[in-house]
Design a protein around this motif. Structure first.
Motif, PDB file in Angstrom:
ATOM      1  N   VAL A  16       0.830  -1.210   0.000  1.00 46.90           N
ATOM      2  CA  VAL A  16       0.000   0.000   0.000  1.00 46.90           C
ATOM      3  C   VAL A  16       0.861   1.256   0.000  1.00 46.90           C
ATOM      4  O   VAL A  16       2.004   1.251   0.449  1.00 46.90           O
ATOM      5  CB  VAL A  16      -1.005   0.040   1.185  1.00 46.90           C
ATOM      6  CG1 VAL A  16      -1.989  -1.099   1.106  1.00 46.90           C
ATOM      7  CG2 VAL A  16      -0.300   0.084   2.507  1.00 46.90           C
ATOM      8  N   PRO A  18       0.602   5.852   0.302  1.00 46.43           N
ATOM      9  CA  PRO A  18      -0.220   6.919   0.887  1.00 46.43           C
ATOM     10  C   PRO A  18      -1.492   7.213   0.095  1.00 46.43           C
ATOM     11  O   PRO A  18      -2.544   7.454   0.673  1.00 46.43           O
ATOM     12  CB  PRO A  18       0.717   8.123   0.896  1.00 46.43           C
ATOM     13  CG  PRO A  18       2.078   7.542   0.988  1.00 46.43           C
ATOM     14  CD  PRO A  18       2.003   6.264   0.189  1.00 46.43           C
ATOM     15  N   PHE A  21      -4.791   5.765   1.059  1.00 47.88           N
ATOM     16  CA  PHE A  21      -5.442   6.162   2.307  1.00 47.88           C
ATOM     17  C   PHE A  21      -6.020   7.569   2.260  1.00 47.88           C
ATOM     18  O   PHE A  21      -7.115   7.805   2.731  1.00 47.88           O
ATOM     19  CB  PHE A  21      -4.466   6.026   3.483  1.00 47.88           C
ATOM     20  CG  PHE A  21      -4.171   4.601   3.807  1.00 47.88           C
ATOM     21  CD1 PHE A  21      -4.966   3.919   4.714  1.00 47.88           C
ATOM     22  CD2 PHE A  21      -3.134   3.935   3.194  1.00 47.88           C
ATOM     23  CE1 PHE A  21      -4.722   2.591   5.007  1.00 47.88           C
ATOM     24  CE2 PHE A  21      -2.886   2.603   3.479  1.00 47.88           C
ATOM     25  CZ  PHE A  21      -3.686   1.930   4.385  1.00 47.88           C
ATOM     26  N   TYR A  30       2.713  12.996   4.668  1.00 47.34           N
ATOM     27  CA  TYR A  30       3.241  11.695   5.081  1.00 47.34           C
ATOM     28  C   TYR A  30       4.726  11.792   5.399  1.00 47.34           C
ATOM     29  O   TYR A  30       5.198  11.208   6.365  1.00 47.34           O
ATOM     30  CB  TYR A  30       3.010  10.648   3.986  1.00 47.34           C
ATOM     31  CG  TYR A  30       1.594  10.170   3.930  1.00 47.34           C
ATOM     32  CD1 TYR A  30       1.136   9.194   4.801  1.00 47.34           C
ATOM     33  CD2 TYR A  30       0.711  10.697   3.008  1.00 47.34           C
ATOM     34  CE1 TYR A  30      -0.165   8.755   4.759  1.00 47.34           C
ATOM     35  CE2 TYR A  30      -0.604  10.254   2.950  1.00 47.34           C
ATOM     36  CZ  TYR A  30      -1.031   9.287   3.827  1.00 47.34           C
ATOM     37  OH  TYR A  30      -2.318   8.855   3.785  1.00 47.34           O
ATOM     38  N   LYS A  83      -6.745   7.227   9.072  1.00 44.28           N
ATOM     39  CA  LYS A  83      -6.204   6.557   7.886  1.00 44.28           C
ATOM     40  C   LYS A  83      -4.690   6.700   7.839  1.00 44.28           C
ATOM     41  O   LYS A  83      -3.972   5.760   7.494  1.00 44.28           O
ATOM     42  CB  LYS A  83      -6.830   7.127   6.618  1.00 44.28           C
ATOM     43  CG  LYS A  83      -8.278   6.717   6.426  1.00 44.28           C
ATOM     44  CD  LYS A  83      -8.865   7.363   5.194  1.00 44.28           C
ATOM     45  CE  LYS A  83     -10.325   6.983   5.023  1.00 44.28           C
ATOM     46  NZ  LYS A  83     -10.899   7.593   3.813  1.00 44.28           N
ATOM     47  N   TYR A  87      -1.875   3.737   7.996  1.00 43.83           N
ATOM     48  CA  TYR A  87      -0.750   3.606   7.063  1.00 43.83           C
ATOM     49  C   TYR A  87       0.573   3.518   7.837  1.00 43.83           C
ATOM     50  O   TYR A  87       1.418   2.651   7.552  1.00 43.83           O
ATOM     51  CB  TYR A  87      -0.734   4.779   6.080  1.00 43.83           C
ATOM     52  CG  TYR A  87       0.405   4.722   5.111  1.00 43.83           C
ATOM     53  CD1 TYR A  87       0.390   3.809   4.062  1.00 43.83           C
ATOM     54  CD2 TYR A  87       1.505   5.552   5.248  1.00 43.83           C
ATOM     55  CE1 TYR A  87       1.448   3.737   3.161  1.00 43.83           C
ATOM     56  CE2 TYR A  87       2.562   5.489   4.355  1.00 43.83           C
ATOM     57  CZ  TYR A  87       2.523   4.578   3.317  1.00 43.83           C
ATOM     58  OH  TYR A  87       3.578   4.498   2.436  1.00 43.83           O
ATOM     59  N   LYS A  91       3.256   0.329   7.894  1.00 48.28           N
ATOM     60  CA  LYS A  91       4.658   0.486   7.514  1.00 48.28           C
ATOM     61  C   LYS A  91       5.606   0.194   8.682  1.00 48.28           C
ATOM     62  O   LYS A  91       6.700  -0.319   8.480  1.00 48.28           O
ATOM     63  CB  LYS A  91       4.920   1.883   6.943  1.00 48.28           C
ATOM     64  CG  LYS A  91       4.220   2.122   5.619  1.00 48.28           C
ATOM     65  CD  LYS A  91       4.602   1.053   4.611  1.00 48.28           C
ATOM     66  CE  LYS A  91       3.867   1.174   3.305  1.00 48.28           C
ATOM     67  NZ  LYS A  91       4.164   0.122   2.357  1.00 48.28           N
ATOM     68  N   LEU A 138      -9.605   1.276   1.241  1.00 49.97           N
ATOM     69  CA  LEU A 138      -8.527   1.887   0.465  1.00 49.97           C
ATOM     70  C   LEU A 138      -9.078   2.622  -0.749  1.00 49.97           C
ATOM     71  O   LEU A 138     -10.057   2.186  -1.352  1.00 49.97           O
ATOM     72  CB  LEU A 138      -7.528   0.816   0.010  1.00 49.97           C
ATOM     73  CG  LEU A 138      -6.867  -0.001   1.108  1.00 49.97           C
ATOM     74  CD1 LEU A 138      -6.023  -1.107   0.504  1.00 49.97           C
ATOM     75  CD2 LEU A 138      -6.039   0.871   2.019  1.00 49.97           C
TER      76      LEU A 138
END
Length: 167
Positions: A16, A18, A21, A30, A83, A87, A91, A138
């Protein structure tokens, strides 16, 4: 265990980005917030001191509050903040995060007791949400693409599941 399910799901979702999200918002956010969130998530599991673990849960949500006040291309509401935390969680792949939350509950009492209890309850909710995450959560992903991406072979789960971090 729940922690094993979390690590497995994080590995399956390692693809996934950024954009999956937050749609239409500044992605450089981010870059600003993700390193701190990842660091705090990892420190919840790695610190030995209960006080330091609890402080890192507080820092996670302070970071989210700062994100909520971000004045770039638009403010991030609570849904966007969660969200982004999802994420960051995927990660970071924090090992034993759920076990650490349960352990910390022993020191602070019930989840309704103060900001520490609220932070732990929200962190536990994020754990469950990551386990339950699907294509509907997503942006720009259909069910088939989600299943195809999540079905790819998982490598090195055990390397992220550090048994020395068991409380």
């Amino acid at each position: 265990s729940i922690d094993e399910k979390i690590i497995e799901k994080c590995e399956k979702l390692s693809w996934v980005e950024p954009k999956h999200f937050i749609n239409g918002k500044n992605n450089y956010v981010y870059d600003s917030f993700l390193p701190d969130l990842n660091n705090y998530l990892m420190l919840v599991t790695k610190e030995k001191s209960v006080r330091k673990k609890l402080n890192n849960t507080k820092l996670i949500f302070q970071c989210m509050n700062n994100l909520g006040q971000f004045n770039g291309e638009g403010k991030f509401g609570i849904d966007d903040q969660m969200k982004i935390l999802n994420y960051a969680f995927i990660k970071a792949k924090p090992s034993h995060i759920f076990a650490n939350c349960e352990y910390l509950q022993l020191f602070i009492g019930n989840k309704d007791g103060g900001i520490e209890g609220q932070n732990l309850a929200e962190l536990e909710a994020i754990c469950q949400h990551v386990i339950d995450l699907n294509a509907e959560d997503l942006n720009g992903i259909d069910e088939k693409e989600f299943i195809d991406n999540c079905s790819k072979p998982i490598s090195r789960i055990s390397s992220h599941y550090d048994l020395d971090m068991v409380i």
